[in-house]
Scaffold this active site. Structure first.
Site, short mmCIF file in Angstrom:
data_model
loop_
_atom_site.label_atom_id
_atom_site.label_comp_id
_atom_site.label_asym_id
_atom_site.label_seq_id
_atom_site.Cartn_x
_atom_site.Cartn_y
_atom_site.Cartn_z
N CYS A 137 -33.91 -18.75 -60.77
CA CYS A 137 -33.93 -17.76 -59.62
C CYS A 137 -32.48 -17.79 -59.05
O CYS A 137 -31.75 -17.02 -58.90
CB CYS A 137 -34.85 -18.20 -58.87
SG CYS A 137 -34.49 -17.34 -57.29
N CYS B 171 -33.08 -14.30 -59.83
CA CYS B 171 -33.13 -13.29 -58.36
C CYS B 171 -31.71 -13.12 -57.52
O CYS B 171 -31.48 -12.05 -57.12
CB CYS B 171 -34.04 -14.16 -57.74
SG CYS B 171 -35.65 -14.80 -58.44
N LYS C 20 -28.85 -11.47 -59.49
CA LYS C 20 -29.56 -10.03 -59.71
C LYS C 20 -29.19 -9.11 -58.43
O LYS C 20 -28.84 -8.15 -58.43
CB LYS C 20 -30.83 -10.01 -60.15
CG LYS C 20 -31.42 -8.83 -60.76
CD LYS C 20 -32.10 -8.17 -59.48
CE LYS C 20 -33.16 -9.17 -58.77
NZ LYS C 20 -34.31 -9.32 -59.44
N TYR D 17 -39.36 -5.72 -65.76
CA TYR D 17 -38.70 -5.77 -64.75
C TYR D 17 -37.18 -6.07 -65.02
O TYR D 17 -36.36 -5.29 -64.52
CB TYR D 17 -38.93 -7.40 -64.11
CG TYR D 17 -40.19 -7.34 -63.13
CD1 TYR D 17 -41.52 -7.49 -63.94
CD2 TYR D 17 -39.97 -7.34 -61.84
CE1 TYR D 17 -42.49 -7.74 -63.01
CE2 TYR D 17 -41.13 -7.60 -61.00
CZ TYR D 17 -42.35 -7.91 -61.71
OH TYR D 17 -43.50 -7.85 -60.82
N GLU E 81 -34.30 -3.17 -64.00
CA GLU E 81 -33.45 -3.67 -62.87
C GLU E 81 -31.88 -3.42 -63.44
O GLU E 81 -30.88 -3.10 -62.86
CB GLU E 81 -33.61 -4.92 -62.50
CG GLU E 81 -34.86 -5.04 -61.79
CD GLU E 81 -35.39 -6.44 -61.16
OE1 GLU E 81 -34.67 -7.53 -61.65
OE2 GLU E 81 -35.80 -6.69 -60.12
N HIS F 194 -40.65 5.72 -35.36
CA HIS F 194 -40.01 6.84 -35.58
C HIS F 194 -38.53 6.96 -35.37
O HIS F 194 -38.05 6.38 -34.13
CB HIS F 194 -40.57 8.24 -34.76
CG HIS F 194 -40.41 9.57 -35.09
ND1 HIS F 194 -40.51 10.12 -36.52
CD2 HIS F 194 -39.39 10.39 -34.48
CE1 HIS F 194 -40.02 11.26 -36.41
NE2 HIS F 194 -39.31 11.37 -35.37
N GLU G 13 -42.97 4.95 -41.58
CA GLU G 13 -44.10 5.56 -40.63
C GLU G 13 -44.81 6.63 -41.32
O GLU G 13 -45.95 6.61 -41.07
CB GLU G 13 -43.47 6.40 -39.48
CG GLU G 13 -42.82 7.44 -39.78
CD GLU G 13 -42.26 8.25 -38.55
OE1 GLU G 13 -42.79 8.34 -37.76
OE2 GLU G 13 -41.04 8.75 -38.49
P1 NDP Z 1 -41.58 -8.46 -69.15
O1 NDP Z 1 -42.53 -9.19 -69.75
O2 NDP Z 1 -41.66 -7.93 -67.77
O3 NDP Z 1 -41.13 -7.04 -70.14
C1 NDP Z 1 -40.75 -7.39 -71.43
C2 NDP Z 1 -40.72 -6.01 -72.00
O4 NDP Z 1 -39.92 -6.12 -73.51
C3 NDP Z 1 -41.66 -5.26 -72.16
O5 NDP Z 1 -41.41 -3.88 -71.81
C4 NDP Z 1 -42.28 -5.26 -73.56
O6 NDP Z 1 -43.01 -4.09 -74.14
C5 NDP Z 1 -40.51 -5.38 -74.31
N1 NDP Z 1 -40.74 -6.10 -75.52
C6 NDP Z 1 -41.41 -7.18 -75.87
N2 NDP Z 1 -41.43 -7.31 -77.16
C7 NDP Z 1 -40.68 -6.63 -77.82
C8 NDP Z 1 -40.16 -6.09 -78.92
N3 NDP Z 1 -40.53 -7.06 -80.11
N4 NDP Z 1 -39.45 -5.09 -79.17
C9 NDP Z 1 -39.17 -4.12 -78.29
N5 NDP Z 1 -39.63 -4.56 -76.92
C10 NDP Z 1 -40.24 -5.73 -76.59
O7 NDP Z 1 -40.18 -9.41 -69.25
P2 NDP Z 1 -38.84 -9.45 -68.59
O8 NDP Z 1 -37.90 -10.09 -69.60
O9 NDP Z 1 -38.42 -8.06 -67.95
O10 NDP Z 1 -38.83 -10.46 -67.47
C11 NDP Z 1 -39.62 -11.52 -67.49
C12 NDP Z 1 -40.29 -11.81 -66.37
O11 NDP Z 1 -39.39 -12.08 -65.32
C13 NDP Z 1 -41.11 -10.50 -65.61
O12 NDP Z 1 -42.46 -10.24 -66.28
C14 NDP Z 1 -41.35 -11.09 -64.13
O13 NDP Z 1 -42.46 -11.84 -63.83
C15 NDP Z 1 -39.99 -11.93 -63.94
N6 NDP Z 1 -38.84 -10.89 -63.17
C16 NDP Z 1 -39.08 -10.93 -61.75
C17 NDP Z 1 -38.29 -10.03 -61.20
C18 NDP Z 1 -38.37 -9.73 -59.80
O14 NDP Z 1 -39.32 -10.26 -59.19
N7 NDP Z 1 -37.65 -8.37 -59.31
C19 NDP Z 1 -36.85 -9.69 -61.88
C20 NDP Z 1 -36.82 -10.23 -63.20
C21 NDP Z 1 -37.88 -10.69 -63.74
P3 NDP Z 1 -44.39 -3.72 -73.88
O15 NDP Z 1 -44.40 -3.46 -72.27
O16 NDP Z 1 -44.82 -2.70 -74.81
O17 NDP Z 1 -44.96 -4.87 -73.99
#
Ligand code: NDP
Length: 460
Positions: free
Chosen positions: A46, A51, A54, A185, A189, A444, A449
């Site tokens: 984080c 976080c 980012k 996510y 982002e 307002h 709102e």
């Molecule tokens: P996520 O699990 O959110 O997303 C991973 C993405 O990668 C999905 O879209 C998935 O596709 C895709 N994917 C997985 N395997 C493959 C593959 N073999 N080929 C192509 N695409 C693939 O992970 P992130 O890395 O984005 O983030 C990890 C975690 O960190 C998040 O889940 C969240 O909990 C946390 N986070 C929170 C934030 C916040 O609170 N603002 C900011 C950043 C991270 P599919 O959808 O089809 O499975």
């Protein structure tokens, strides 16, 4: 002699990220003799590569729109605004160093012993600490695993040319052309961030629409807003291979296209960071999703070994790890049995541009779980954009259980959605009804709102 005197520590925490540091400090405050082992930066993902940087980069990217928006309000810049990557990167690094120092002082101030070493659990009460000085065995009555997650990258030809969220903040040169793989996510982002900073940005996602699991209207609205801002979205495709091309990369997609870019971010999920912890030898097996199973006391298969945060099931979010740390300390050290955590109403924000804020059930999940629902929805141009000339729109949505009138979900895509949904989350968490929302007087003129003035359901 106290029952714990045979051990050097009452609690040895492995990993000084959000969850580990909070648990260590709170346990020490409750009188436990606590040590924390960490061989990287203090503050974990984080603070160092998640976080905090980012959000700083997201602020930087928002200035792009702000400069454009200002003109309609009578402001003229002396010339086109220019962006210097190294200033942002280096200022971010200084801020993180400051935070690392604060974490160190907080731990020391709480009386937690900081062990700069790599830890391997060797028994129910023993840990081997490896550092430059060699290997040292320590004993503790309880051991808390809090090593978080680590980016995972799929294996494809040229995948070694990708960077992960661990490296993206510190690129030497600004990528004028940027590509991100993934639809979660991190992908949305960073697509927004680099687009805002001025990169020609491409997002590659294997499915029909990114942000699987979120409310479908929110996903589609976000897609449309990101396209308006200039992000090139490529759905139903994946990376086939990456080839270096001078200092750039050619990214070949499974749909036959090729994009030449300066950096490729793999945002394809994170795995529990269990490597080298010694779990297998102890008989602590991971579940099918690679997480460490724990009971409601955060105990693993070996009761003296605890685990929390991204290592265990549940949303991978800093505030969840913090909440679990407090629960764990209450259960094991203050002995005031806390109410169980409510995982159903955890609010979350995605800092894409515009931001997404959400709490509770999506429309689809509510239909499945509850059946009869009312959906209140509004989609409008914020007052600011009447003069700014921006085409950005805002979406707000409430999902109501028709029988009980309880608001079971609230969603927003728009400026500062995270700030706003945090407040709404209290109402949803408290189980307030749509009538409670209706009886709340609006502020307002705000966009917020709208959350208390939506009267007619968009659909049942
Ligand atoms: P996520 O699990 O959110 O997303 C991973 C993405 O990668 C999905 O879209 C998935 O596709 C895709 N994917 C997985 N395997 C493959 C593959 N073999 N080929 C192509 N695409 C693939 O992970 P992130 O890395 O984005 O983030 C990890 C975690 O960190 C998040 O889940 C969240 O909990 C946390 N986070 C929170 C934030 C916040 O609170 N603002 C900011 C950043 C991270 P599919 O959808 O089809 O499975």
């Amino acid at each position: 002699m106290s029952e714990n005197a045979q051990y050097e520590f009452d609690l040895l925490v492995i990993g000084a990220g959000s969850g580990g540091v909070r648990a260590a400090r709170m346990a020490a405050a409750a009188g436990a003799r606590v040590a924390i082992a960490e061989d990287r930066y203090l503050g974990g993902t984080c603070v160092n590569v998640g976080c905090v940087p980012k959000k700083l980069y997201s602020y930087a990217a928002h200035f792009h729109d702000s400069f454009d928006d200002a003109e309609g309000f009578g402001w003229h810049l002396p010339g086109p605004a220019t962006f210097e990557w190294s200033v942002l990167r280096d200022n971010k690094t200084s801020e993180i160093k400051r935070l690392n120092g604060i974490y160190q002082r907080m731990l020391e101030g709480a009386g937690v012993m900081l062990l700069n070493a790599r830890a391997t659990v060797t028994g129910p009460h023993t840990v081997a600490l490896t550092s430059e000085e060699g290997v040292n065995q320590v004993t503790a009555q309880k051991i808390l695993l809090a090593t978080g997650g680590w980016p995972w990258v799929p294996d494809f030809p040229g995948s070694e040319h990708t960077v992960t969220s661990n490296q993206i903040f510190d690129l030497d040169a600004f990528p004028e052309r940027f590509l991100v793989l993934g639809g979660g996510y991190i992908a949305v982002e960073f697509a927004s961030i680099f687009n805002g900073l001025g990169s020609d940005t491409h997002l590659i996602y294997r499915g029909d629409l990114f942000l699987k699991g979120f409310d479908e209207e929110v996903r589609a609205f976000t897609r449309d807003e990101m396209i308006k801002k200039g992000v090139n979205l490529h759905f139903n495709t994946n990376i086939e291979r990456i080839e270096p091309h001078g200092s750039a990369f050619k990214v070949y997609l499974t749909n036959g296209e090729c994009q030449e870019v300066d950096a490729v971010l793999a945002a394809t999920g994170r795995n529990a960071n269990t490597q080298g912890l010694g779990l297998e030898a102890l008989g602590i097996h991971l579940d099918s999703s690679g997480k460490i199973p724990v009971n409601e006391r955060y105990e693993t298969a070996i009761p003296s070994i605890l685990a929390l945060g991204d290592l265990t099931q549940g949303p991978e979010l800093t505030p969840v790890a913090l909440a679990e740390a407090m629960q764990l300390v209450d259960i094991h050290y203050t002995k005031t049995l806390p109410k169980p955590l409510d995982y159903a109403t955890i609010p979350t924000a995605i800092f894409c541009h515009p931001n997404i804020g959400t709490v509770g059930l999506s429309e689809e999940a509510a239909r499945k779980k509850i059946g009869n629902i009312r959906v209140y929805c509004t989609n409008f141009k914020a007052m600011k954009h009447t003069l700014s000339g921006s085409q950005e729109r805002t979406l707000m949505k409430l999902i109501v259980d028709d029988a009980s009138d309880v608001v079971v979900g609230a969603h927003m895509v728009g400026d500062e959605a995270g700030e706003l949904i945090q407040g709404i989350a209290i109402a949803v968490r408290a189980g307030l009804t749509k009538e409670d929302f209706d009886r709340t007087i609006g502020i307002h003129p705000t966009g917020a709102e709208e959350f208390v003035t939506m009267r007619t359901p968009a659909r049942n």
